[in-house]
Design a protein around this motif. Sequence first.
Motif, short mmCIF file in Angstrom:
data_model
loop_
_atom_site.label_atom_id
_atom_site.label_comp_id
_atom_site.label_asym_id
_atom_site.label_seq_id
_atom_site.Cartn_x
_atom_site.Cartn_y
_atom_site.Cartn_z
N SER A 1 1.77 5.90 -5.51
CA SER A 1 1.10 5.63 -4.28
C SER A 1 -0.11 4.60 -4.49
O SER A 1 -0.97 4.49 -3.55
CB SER A 1 0.46 6.98 -4.03
OG SER A 1 -0.54 7.69 -5.05
N ARG A 2 -0.55 4.08 -5.50
CA ARG A 2 -1.40 3.20 -6.04
C ARG A 2 -0.68 1.98 -6.33
O ARG A 2 0.36 1.82 -6.92
CB ARG A 2 -2.24 3.38 -7.12
CG ARG A 2 -3.29 4.73 -6.73
CD ARG A 2 -4.34 4.06 -5.81
NE ARG A 2 -5.26 5.13 -5.25
CZ ARG A 2 -5.21 6.10 -4.39
NH1 ARG A 2 -4.14 6.06 -3.75
NH2 ARG A 2 -6.14 6.88 -4.08
N PRO A 3 -1.24 0.56 -5.81
CA PRO A 3 -2.28 0.22 -4.99
C PRO A 3 -2.21 0.99 -3.61
O PRO A 3 -3.08 1.28 -2.86
CB PRO A 3 -2.38 -1.01 -4.89
CG PRO A 3 -1.22 -1.74 -5.22
CD PRO A 3 -0.43 -0.61 -6.25
N ARG B 1 -14.58 1.02 -7.62
CA ARG B 1 -13.42 1.88 -7.02
C ARG B 1 -12.50 1.00 -6.37
O ARG B 1 -11.05 1.12 -6.70
CB ARG B 1 -14.20 2.27 -5.71
CG ARG B 1 -13.17 3.26 -4.83
CD ARG B 1 -12.63 4.32 -5.50
NE ARG B 1 -11.62 4.95 -4.43
CZ ARG B 1 -10.40 4.55 -4.35
NH1 ARG B 1 -9.75 3.39 -4.79
NH2 ARG B 1 -9.49 5.32 -3.30
N ILE B 2 -12.71 -0.36 -6.24
CA ILE B 2 -11.48 -1.32 -5.74
C ILE B 2 -10.61 -1.57 -7.00
O ILE B 2 -9.62 -1.78 -6.75
CB ILE B 2 -12.25 -2.43 -5.18
CG1 ILE B 2 -13.04 -2.22 -4.14
CG2 ILE B 2 -11.26 -3.70 -5.05
CD1 ILE B 2 -13.83 -3.35 -3.33
N VAL B 3 -11.27 -1.89 -8.19
CA VAL B 3 -10.56 -2.26 -9.44
C VAL B 3 -9.63 -1.02 -9.74
O VAL B 3 -8.46 -1.06 -10.01
CB VAL B 3 -11.32 -2.57 -10.58
CG1 VAL B 3 -10.75 -2.50 -11.93
CG2 VAL B 3 -11.95 -3.92 -10.42
N PHE B 4 -10.35 0.42 -9.81
CA PHE B 4 -9.35 1.51 -10.07
C PHE B 4 -8.30 1.96 -9.06
O PHE B 4 -7.54 2.76 -9.15
CB PHE B 4 -10.19 2.66 -10.12
CG PHE B 4 -11.12 2.84 -11.48
CD1 PHE B 4 -10.67 1.98 -12.41
CD2 PHE B 4 -12.07 3.72 -11.67
CE1 PHE B 4 -11.36 1.95 -13.85
CE2 PHE B 4 -12.62 3.77 -12.75
CZ PHE B 4 -12.51 2.93 -14.04
N GLN B 5 -8.32 1.31 -7.88
CA GLN B 5 -7.26 1.39 -6.87
C GLN B 5 -5.88 0.80 -7.43
O GLN B 5 -5.03 1.13 -6.92
CB GLN B 5 -7.64 0.58 -5.46
CG GLN B 5 -6.43 0.59 -4.40
CD GLN B 5 -6.50 2.10 -3.77
OE1 GLN B 5 -7.50 2.75 -3.99
NE2 GLN B 5 -5.41 2.46 -3.34
N PHE B 6 -5.99 -0.14 -8.62
CA PHE B 6 -4.63 -0.49 -8.90
C PHE B 6 -4.43 0.28 -10.26
O PHE B 6 -3.49 -0.14 -11.09
CB PHE B 6 -4.91 -2.11 -9.46
CG PHE B 6 -5.16 -2.88 -8.23
CD1 PHE B 6 -4.12 -3.50 -7.59
CD2 PHE B 6 -6.40 -3.11 -7.59
CE1 PHE B 6 -4.18 -4.41 -6.61
CE2 PHE B 6 -6.74 -3.99 -6.68
CZ PHE B 6 -5.44 -4.48 -5.92
N THR B 7 -5.14 1.34 -10.60
CA THR B 7 -4.52 2.19 -11.45
C THR B 7 -4.12 3.44 -10.87
O THR B 7 -4.00 3.70 -9.81
CB THR B 7 -5.81 2.77 -12.43
OG1 THR B 7 -6.67 3.54 -11.41
CG2 THR B 7 -6.52 1.64 -12.98
N PRO B 8 -2.85 4.41 -11.60
CA PRO B 8 -2.32 5.56 -11.27
C PRO B 8 -3.35 6.61 -10.46
O PRO B 8 -4.54 6.77 -10.84
CB PRO B 8 -1.70 6.19 -12.20
CG PRO B 8 -1.68 4.94 -13.52
CD PRO B 8 -2.88 4.14 -12.91
#
Length: 421
Positions: free
Chosen positions: A59-61, A231-238
């Motif tokens: 479900s990410r990004p 938070r924007i960077v972590f959007q590309f983590t699981p």
Amino acid sequence: FRRAHTLTVLFILTCALGYVTLLEETPQDTAYNTKRGIVASILVFLCFGVTQAKDGPFSRPHPAYWRFWLCVSVVYELFLIFILFQTVQDGRQFMKYIDPHLGVPLPERDYGGNCLIYDPGNATDPFHNIWDKLDGFVPAHFFGWYLKTLMIRDWWMCMIISVMFEFLEYSLEHQLPNFSECWWDHWIMDVILCNGLGIYCGMKTLSWLSLKTYKWQGLWNIPTYKGKMKRIVFQFTPYSWVKFEWKPASSLRRWLAVCGIIFVFLLAELNTFYLKFVLWMPPEHYLVLLRLVFFVNVGGVAMREIYDFMDDPKFHKKLGQQAWLVAAITATEFLIVVKYDPYTLTLSLPFYITQCWILGIILVLTWTAWRFFIRDITLRYKEIRRQKQEHRHEKDKCLSNGDGHSSVLEEQNGNRLRERK
């Protein structure tokens, strides 16, 4: 709501394409019009699939990102089927419609030859053999295995695939000159430096992802700008983390599944080299790079679907759609290679290589038979024999005591024996 949104987007896209077509005077070039029509059809299909296809395990990004690659898988599979049903000459010349520079036979580069690490005969640069091997494929090897480690999530499986592919290069260098490399290029530069370092960095990333705390918060609920950027960077983590525990020796089903995964991985790796050989594509062409990017995105989803199907078959009753598409694409690519150049594939292996592979297959089959059949039968026989000895010992003990409780003890022992069975 989702269906209405899809119809709205499709209607707007169709109107836009029609508006552009009406404004522009249609050229009289049939090839140009054909390419433009195919591209427009693909765009409409991708727009429909991104909004209507079934969501995958990630479900990410965003789920739409993975639905997009699922639709690209369908398009790529249809393209491979089209190439498969062409003649060899037409299929190679068809690549000119994608890039006019294709459709021309290219010489294969031989990485073997002089394998001296230090060449005293070259006074200007005695280490020229090493610098000659350090091309753009060295970082590609590293990043490739870094991403494969993130997909497989197991150190042993990655190392087995890495070493097995080097053995395949040794075995098939009589078919493709590109596989002919120096021994230190195989084992030092590839296995240890590029592949090994990529696997190590991938495992470190997996460790960080497994220890990370996954507490998601809305972007607008975060007060600081630093928190918003984080938070924007972590959007590309699981969204959450699942540790892969393949346990190939736990059951015959998992063992066969792991062997199948390794086989498909190796076949997909070989297809990379054989496809560019039979379709006359240079190794540095952008189509080769796009194929690798494609497999990186769809391979991660396929591996997660395979693991879910193996780990929890009651909840995941069938294999995921992306896993089936990856298997179909790999098989279709192999069929194209077989059709376009059967002579190269039928070149017989050297006798000593054939002996090595036969010996390896026999060892794997022998271990499989011992681990999942002979060992289980032996353990079951020993357990039954031990239970009978215990039962006989307790019965003799009751008879020797003569306390009249032998029938009760026999009944209790019988109940224990049935529970153990």
